[in-house]
Write a protein that holds these residues in place. Structure first.
Motif, short mmCIF file in Angstrom:
data_model
loop_
_atom_site.label_atom_id
_atom_site.label_comp_id
_atom_site.label_asym_id
_atom_site.label_seq_id
_atom_site.Cartn_x
_atom_site.Cartn_y
_atom_site.Cartn_z
N LYS A 158 1.62 -26.34 -14.47
CA LYS A 158 2.93 -26.60 -13.85
C LYS A 158 3.49 -27.99 -14.20
N ILE B 27 7.74 -21.13 -15.35
CA ILE B 27 7.68 -20.92 -13.89
C ILE B 27 9.09 -20.79 -13.31
N GLN C 191 6.56 -25.48 -16.95
CA GLN C 191 7.56 -25.61 -15.87
C GLN C 191 8.73 -24.68 -16.11
#
Length: 197
Positions: free
Chosen positions: A40, A49, A46
């Motif tokens: 993450k 996600i 990122q």
């Protein structure tokens, strides 16, 4: 939409092996970053996600589980996030999917836990070998570390840590740069002060 996540540690590494089984409709996410950095915290990790949370991605393929990371806790945290969002993860080299008919695949969980453990052990072994190599070089008197008490000029420091400068200029954090370049956080901070980024 399908996605393929690719990770290599350095820009000189080839991504072809990880692209062998890709499908034409896959969106590709490529991180050039150490596997020690949490998923993450990676730029494309990122982004992936965020795209999952926006409902754009529902299926992810990776070449092998160590592309997600080399830390057992981080890999399991990433898998948990994917389970929560009902995302199917396919691991090419194992021929396994995390969900079968939208239900968790228990064989996948078991095998991935073992593989994640192996990935973490490989990293620890690599770091241990590195320490042993330095100790052997010191014992033979060929270790080229800086002489204690000597002072390096600013130019010498920047030349010695040009990789650190490169990653800082690309916007990497101090901690990420430290891991990527295998130097201390203090060294990265010192270089950052010198280049005034």
């Amino acid at each position: 939409m399908r996605a393929r996540y690719i990770r290599v540690s350095t820009g000189s590494q080839n991504t072809e092996r990880q692209l062998q089984k890709n499908h034409p409709d896959e969106k590709i996410y490529i991180d050039i970053i150490s596997g020690a950095i949490a998923f993450k915290e990676r730029p494309k990790g990122q982004k992936l996600i965020n795209d999952i949370e926006s409902g754009l991605i529902n299926y992810i393929s990776v070449h092998s589980i160590d592309r997600l990371g080399r830390n057992l806790f981080d890999i399991l945290a990433t898998l948990e996030l994917l389970y929560e969002k009902k995302i199917t993860l396919e691991v090419d080299n194992l021929g396994l999917k995390s969900l079968v008919n939208n239900k968790p695949n228990s064989a996948f969980k078991l095998i991935i836990s073992v593989m994640a453990n192996i990935a973490e052990m490989e990293r620890e072994t690599l770091l241990e070998r590195q320490k042993e190599g330095i100790a052997l070089a010191k014992a033979k008197g060929v270790y080229k570390g800086r002489v204690k008490g000597s002072i390096e000029t600013q130019q010498e420091v920047l030349l010695k840590y040009k990789e650190v400068v490169k990653y800082l200029k690309k916007g990497q954090s101090i901690r990420n740069t430290s891991k990527l370049c295998n130097v201390s956080v203090g060294t990265v901070q010192k270089v950052k002060r010198m280049v005034q980024l």
